[in-house]
Design an enzyme around this catalytic site. Structure first.
Site, PDB file in Angstrom:
ATOM      1  N   HIS A   1       9.125  13.358  -0.391  1.00 57.10           N
ATOM      2  CA  HIS A   1       8.137  13.974  -0.006  1.00 57.10           C
ATOM      3  C   HIS A   1       8.157  14.556   1.327  1.00 57.10           C
ATOM      4  O   HIS A   1       6.898  14.181   2.064  1.00 57.10           O
ATOM      5  CB  HIS A   1       6.975  13.141  -0.186  1.00 57.10           C
ATOM      6  CG  HIS A   1       6.556  13.019  -1.824  1.00 57.10           C
ATOM      7  ND1 HIS A   1       6.976  14.048  -2.632  1.00 57.10           N
ATOM      8  CD2 HIS A   1       5.782  12.167  -2.365  1.00 57.10           C
ATOM      9  CE1 HIS A   1       6.336  13.685  -3.837  1.00 57.10           C
ATOM     10  NE2 HIS A   1       5.763  12.699  -3.693  1.00 57.10           N
TER      11      HIS A   1
ATOM     12  N   GLN B   1       5.873  17.464 -12.303  1.00 56.83           N
ATOM     13  CA  GLN B   1       6.187  16.196 -12.098  1.00 56.83           C
ATOM     14  C   GLN B   1       4.801  15.586 -12.637  1.00 56.83           C
ATOM     15  O   GLN B   1       3.740  15.440 -12.054  1.00 56.83           O
ATOM     16  CB  GLN B   1       6.224  15.606 -10.676  1.00 56.83           C
ATOM     17  CG  GLN B   1       6.553  14.113 -10.674  1.00 56.83           C
ATOM     18  CD  GLN B   1       8.063  14.118 -10.847  1.00 56.83           C
ATOM     19  OE1 GLN B   1       8.983  14.999 -11.161  1.00 56.83           O
ATOM     20  NE2 GLN B   1       8.622  12.891 -11.075  1.00 56.83           N
TER      21      GLN B   1
ATOM     22  N   HIS C   1      -0.824  16.471  -4.145  1.00 56.37           N
ATOM     23  CA  HIS C   1      -0.522  15.228  -4.693  1.00 56.37           C
ATOM     24  C   HIS C   1      -1.886  14.470  -5.152  1.00 56.37           C
ATOM     25  O   HIS C   1      -2.148  13.461  -5.103  1.00 56.37           O
ATOM     26  CB  HIS C   1       0.224  14.271  -3.810  1.00 56.37           C
ATOM     27  CG  HIS C   1       1.179  13.549  -4.187  1.00 56.37           C
ATOM     28  ND1 HIS C   1       0.699  12.253  -5.110  1.00 56.37           N
ATOM     29  CD2 HIS C   1       2.502  13.106  -4.610  1.00 56.37           C
ATOM     30  CE1 HIS C   1       1.393  11.451  -5.412  1.00 56.37           C
ATOM     31  NE2 HIS C   1       2.643  12.183  -5.291  1.00 56.37           N
TER      32      HIS C   1
ATOM     33  N   ASP D   1       6.956   9.383 -14.605  1.00 59.69           N
ATOM     34  CA  ASP D   1       7.171  10.029 -13.310  1.00 59.69           C
ATOM     35  C   ASP D   1       8.220  10.666 -13.553  1.00 59.69           C
ATOM     36  O   ASP D   1       9.341  10.528 -12.784  1.00 59.69           O
ATOM     37  CB  ASP D   1       7.390   8.787 -12.203  1.00 59.69           C
ATOM     38  CG  ASP D   1       7.548   9.338 -10.832  1.00 59.69           C
ATOM     39  OD1 ASP D   1       7.005  10.350 -10.589  1.00 59.69           O
ATOM     40  OD2 ASP D   1       7.802   8.459  -9.889  1.00 59.69           O
TER      41      ASP D   1
ATOM     42  N   ASN E   1       9.048  15.585  -3.687  1.00 59.80           N
ATOM     43  CA  ASN E   1       9.625  14.921  -4.582  1.00 59.80           C
ATOM     44  C   ASN E   1      10.881  14.652  -3.866  1.00 59.80           C
ATOM     45  O   ASN E   1      11.053  14.360  -2.661  1.00 59.80           O
ATOM     46  CB  ASN E   1      10.294  15.640  -5.886  1.00 59.80           C
ATOM     47  CG  ASN E   1      10.366  14.549  -7.108  1.00 59.80           C
ATOM     48  OD1 ASN E   1      11.007  13.636  -7.063  1.00 59.80           O
ATOM     49  ND2 ASN E   1       9.398  14.880  -8.097  1.00 59.80           N
TER      50      ASN E   1
ATOM     51  N   GLU F   1       2.061  17.306 -10.375  1.00 58.59           N
ATOM     52  CA  GLU F   1       2.621  17.968  -9.269  1.00 58.59           C
ATOM     53  C   GLU F   1       3.560  19.145  -9.493  1.00 58.59           C
ATOM     54  O   GLU F   1       4.591  19.172  -9.856  1.00 58.59           O
ATOM     55  CB  GLU F   1       3.429  17.026  -8.430  1.00 58.59           C
ATOM     56  CG  GLU F   1       2.711  15.531  -8.208  1.00 58.59           C
ATOM     57  CD  GLU F   1       3.606  14.425  -7.686  1.00 58.59           C
ATOM     58  OE1 GLU F   1       4.564  14.757  -6.940  1.00 58.59           O
ATOM     59  OE2 GLU F   1       3.531  13.527  -8.452  1.00 58.59           O
TER      60      GLU F   1
END
Length: 348
Positions: free
Chosen positions: A110, A286, A184, A249, A84, A313
């Site tokens: 990331h 996430q 991911h 998101d 993130n 995530e």
């Protein structure tokens, strides 16, 4: 569970490997050491037909293709050092400002362009009493992408006969540093070239972290009476009109204590009958519905288009190094990193 290496042809990089994990249920998971990426998960539907339920490239070398990494959507990869965003690519640690690459506008995303997703990991297979385990190791030196400390990361993948893909994350650093590892993978339980808007999702989160743009404000507020309340099942597409055009998101705060394996989410796809349960020891999740997928990439089966698949995530909260009130993501010699995430596949 059995693991075997699949020969790869027509690749110039001989260090790239591809492994196949199988169990007694017939489930097949393929993982490459290019980004420690899950490339394929084939499970059966209610009619006992097998198909792939994640987005993935046909060839492992595509995960480290320079053109892809320049416009990366992190397909199935292991993310690190920090999953993130970190605001403005910087944080303070013990009175020192650490500066990271701003690879997402003004922010760090990331792990940066040279994050763990872009690395070729060192793989081996461990034989244990519970079966074979695929182990990926990576060394990240002090200063890598701007992060302090020499870090040794290990990710262990196993597939149980109960249809659980178990991912154990471990890391040790010789200095304090943020660590936030995740997978991911993009899921579409239909196994078809269709969107995920009719998938039904439940997330065990009473609270979430609102954001200004892509960065958390620092508040932690109730999900009740918001589009982020998934304590009962909702179709992915039901409340998109209440969100930005890119859809979900957002980081949700998973109920339960950090460090204890708890059920974080459940997904159902009515037509195929497939289900997915997510368990994690992490404090956050996430939920991302693929709103930034634009069809630039694909495989022989489909293009990776908007809302083609979604991610769960498991993570520390976004921008945690800049928010002392969030669960601490700082690890070091006296605090090694160890977390687990489980993706359990089923049918109803």
């Amino acid at each position: 569970m059995k693991i075997h290496e699949i020969p790869i042809s027509d690749t110039e990089n001989k260090d790239i490997k591809l492994f196949e994990l199988t169990n007694k249920a017939g489930t097949i998971v393929r993982i490459t050491n290019a980004g420690a990426s899950v490339t394929s998960i084939k499970t059966k539907d209610k009619n006992a037909n097998f198909s792939d339920i994640v987005l993935g490239f046909d060839h492992p070398e595509e995960y480290i293709n320079p053109n892809y990494l320049d416009n990366c959507i992190f397909i199935g990869s292991t993310i690190g050092r920090f999953a993130n965003r970190i605001a403005k690519g910087k944080f303070n640690l013990d009175g020192k400002t650490c500066k990271l690459e701003a690879n997402d506008g003004q922010n760090h995303l990331h792990g940066g362009s040279s994050g763990f997703h872009s690395k070729i990991w060192n793989p081996h297979i461990d034989n244990t009493d519970a079966g074979e385990i695929l182990v990926m190791n990576l060394y990240s030196p002090d200063g890598d992408a701007g992060y302090p400390g020499n870090l040794k990361a290990e990710v262990r993948f196993s597939l149980s006969n109960d249809n659980e893909l178990i991912i154990n994350y471990n890391a040790k650093s010789d200095a304090k540093t943020p660590v936030n590892l995740t997978n991911h993978s993009y899921f579409n339980l239909s196994g078809k070239d269709t969107d995920i808007l009719n998938h039904e999702v439940m997330i065990f989160a009473d609270k979430y972290t609102p954001k200004d743009g892509d960065i958390p404000t620092g508040d932690i507020i109730p999900t009740q009476k918001t589009p982020f309340d998934f304590k009962s099942f909702h179709k992915v597409g039901d409340r998109l009109a209440l969100l930005p055009k890119s859809g979900y998101d957002h980081n949700l705060v998973i109920n339960g204590k950090e460090g204890y394996l708890k059920r974080a989410a459940v997904v159902k796809e009515p037509e195929s009958g497939r289900t997915l349960e997510i368990y994690t020891t992490m404090p956050g999740l996430q939920f991302y519905t693929g709103g930034h997928l634009d069809g630039s990439y694909g495989n022989s089966f489909r293009r990776f288009s908007k809302f083609a698949a979604m991610c769960f995530e498991t993570q520390y909260f976004p921008d945690s190094p800049n928010h002392p009130s969030f669960p601490s993501c700082i690890f070091g010699p006296d605090r090694p990193y160890s977390h687990t995430t489980v993706f359990k596949f089923g049918i109803e």
